[in-house]
Design an enzyme around this catalytic site. Structure first.
Site, PDB file in Angstrom:
ATOM      1  N   GLY A 144       0.205  -1.199   0.528  1.00 10.46           N
ATOM      2  CA  GLY A 144      -0.219   0.142   0.246  1.00 10.46           C
ATOM      3  C   GLY A 144       0.610   1.408  -0.049  1.00 10.46           C
ATOM      4  O   GLY A 144       0.230   2.164  -0.569  1.00 10.46           O
ATOM      5  N   ASN A 145       1.979   1.077   0.301  1.00  9.64           N
ATOM      6  CA  ASN A 145       2.925   2.276   0.834  1.00  9.64           C
ATOM      7  C   ASN A 145       3.142   2.569  -0.865  1.00  9.64           C
ATOM      8  O   ASN A 145       3.578   3.514  -0.658  1.00  9.64           O
ATOM      9  CB  ASN A 145       3.750   1.834   1.721  1.00  9.64           C
ATOM     10  CG  ASN A 145       3.409   2.043   2.968  1.00  9.64           C
ATOM     11  OD1 ASN A 145       3.227   2.971   3.373  1.00  9.64           O
ATOM     12  ND2 ASN A 145       3.496   1.437   3.467  1.00  9.64           N
TER      13      ASN A 145
ATOM     14  N   LYS B 257      -1.190  -4.706  13.715  1.00  5.62           N
ATOM     15  CA  LYS B 257      -1.349  -4.060  12.521  1.00  5.62           C
ATOM     16  C   LYS B 257      -1.085  -2.547  12.390  1.00  5.62           C
ATOM     17  O   LYS B 257      -2.376  -2.649  13.014  1.00  5.62           O
ATOM     18  CB  LYS B 257      -2.695  -5.110  11.305  1.00  5.62           C
ATOM     19  CG  LYS B 257      -1.835  -4.487   9.982  1.00  5.62           C
ATOM     20  CD  LYS B 257      -1.601  -4.755   9.396  1.00  5.62           C
ATOM     21  CE  LYS B 257      -1.788  -4.797   8.004  1.00  5.62           C
ATOM     22  NZ  LYS B 257       0.218  -4.960   7.177  1.00  5.62           N
TER      23      LYS B 257
ATOM     24  N   LYS C 212      -2.071  -7.872   3.788  1.00  6.07           N
ATOM     25  CA  LYS C 212      -1.695  -8.682   2.568  1.00  6.07           C
ATOM     26  C   LYS C 212      -0.353  -9.729   2.049  1.00  6.07           C
ATOM     27  O   LYS C 212      -1.113 -10.119   1.127  1.00  6.07           O
ATOM     28  CB  LYS C 212      -1.593  -7.244   1.809  1.00  6.07           C
ATOM     29  CG  LYS C 212      -0.882  -6.442   2.270  1.00  6.07           C
ATOM     30  CD  LYS C 212       0.444  -6.593   0.119  1.00  6.07           C
ATOM     31  CE  LYS C 212       1.277  -6.352   0.349  1.00  6.07           C
ATOM     32  NZ  LYS C 212       2.570  -5.966   0.870  1.00  6.07           N
TER      33      LYS C 212
ATOM     34  N   LYS D 278       6.463 -10.811   5.531  1.00  2.00           N
ATOM     35  CA  LYS D 278       7.117 -11.103   4.237  1.00  2.00           C
ATOM     36  C   LYS D 278       7.599 -12.089   4.084  1.00  2.00           C
ATOM     37  O   LYS D 278       7.374 -13.615   3.073  1.00  2.00           O
ATOM     38  CB  LYS D 278       7.878  -9.948   3.247  1.00  2.00           C
ATOM     39  CG  LYS D 278       7.078  -8.543   2.849  1.00  2.00           C
ATOM     40  CD  LYS D 278       8.049  -7.178   2.999  1.00  2.00           C
ATOM     41  CE  LYS D 278       6.617  -6.080   2.380  1.00  2.00           C
ATOM     42  NZ  LYS D 278       5.657  -5.770   3.621  1.00  2.00           N
TER      43      LYS D 278
END
Length: 310
Positions: free
Chosen positions: A10-11, A127, A211, A273
């Site tokens: 999103g960044n 989060k 995500k 990640k």
């Protein structure tokens, strides 16, 4: 044909300028990188983050909250940002595909992701969402809102909300149908709209799903060959930012697990990640995960980024 699930942060869509036009421009640039892979014949499924966007939308909702115009709950804000980012990305991709002469087209799908109502994260929010604040600003917010704010990877303080693990992608069959029909699917945006199942069906809950974990679950269910997780660096590093930092190129899931035990990866940044990459490669034979930057997408077939194998 290689089937790829690409998780876009999103960044990468929203930086200092939160305006709609600035985010659209960022996605127009992103679409150029994505189209290179699509032109090479890959089956591409795109997910994206929404941390900054959903946090900003929550602020707007709270500022306008009234009896006649009540603020929307967090799960609705996830759906709203999933729709807006999906719309921009679909438009940018289709414009780029048309200019290149490609026949493929992109379709954005609002996606629900099932979580467990008893997930421990509902008791321990972790989060980060929304804008970065100074410590002083965050402490004022905590006093006013009775919400939790934490320092996020050295970049400032952010609000934290529950982040349960995904256990199912509700629209997975629809996504598979779209991809099999030749479409580029944009789905599970912001980790998907979090829902739980009860005797009456599904209902939304107040949470934001990571995500990368949602993309991992989607890649697993769609039998993808590769999960590509995009971040701000070309590779994963150990001893990151130090004089003895080391770039990882091809690395086994077992070695990454050992590095996690050494606290090599920042919890709010690279750790999810790496954990998602490990989970995906361990979910089936021959699966690979790649962690790299958007700029390195064009070199994916040459082995760019950090390639994680079972």
């Amino acid at each position: 044909m290689n089937r790829l699930v690409i998780a876009l942060g999103g960044n990468a869509i929203l930086s200092d300028d939160a305006s709609a036009r600035a985010q659209q421009r960022a996605l127009e640039e992103t679409s150029l990188h994505l189209c290179e892979l699509i032109d090479r014949g890959y089956e591409v499924i795109i997910s994206h983050g929404n941390g900054p966007q959903v946090g900003n939308l929550l602020l707007q909702q709270q500022a306008a909250d009234s009896t006649k115009n009540p603020a929307m709950p967090l799960n609705a804000c996830v759906a709203m940002t999933q729709g807006s980012i999906g719309y921009w990305m679909q438009q940018a991709l289709n414009n780029t595909l048309e200019k290149s002469g490609a026949k493929k087209r992109a379709v954005a799908l609002v996606t629900q992701v099932e979580v467990d109502e008893s997930d421990p994260s509902f008791e321990r929010p972790t989060k980060p969402i929304g804008p970065f604040l100074s410590e002083e600003e965050a402490r004022v917010k905590m006093e006013e809102e009775r919400q939790t704010y934490v320092e996020d990877a050295g970049r400032g303080w952010r609000k934290v909300v529950p982040s349960p693990k995904p256990i199912n992608i509700i629209e997975v069959d629809a996504i598979d149908t779209l991809v099999n029909a030749g479409f580029v699917a944009i789905c599970a945006g912001g980790g998907g709209v979090p829902v739980v199942k009860n005797e009456d069906g599904y209902r939304g809950v107040e949470a934001v799903i990571d995500k990368d974990f949602a993309s991992c679950k989607m890649a697993e269910l769609l039998k993808a060959d590769k999960l590509v997780i995009l971040t701000g660096v070309d590779n994963v590093y150990i001893n990151y930012g130090k004089q003895n930092q080391e770039k990882l190129e091809r690395v086994s899931a077992s070695r990454l697990n050992a590095l996690i035990e050494e606290n090599q990866f920042a919890p709010g940044s690279m750790l999810p990640k790496v954990e998602a990459a490990i989970e995906f490669v361990n979910s089936g034979e021959g699966r690979e995960a790649i962690i790299t930057s958007l700029e390195q997408l064009k070199n994916l077939y040459r082995g760019a980024g950090t390639v994680v194998y079972r």
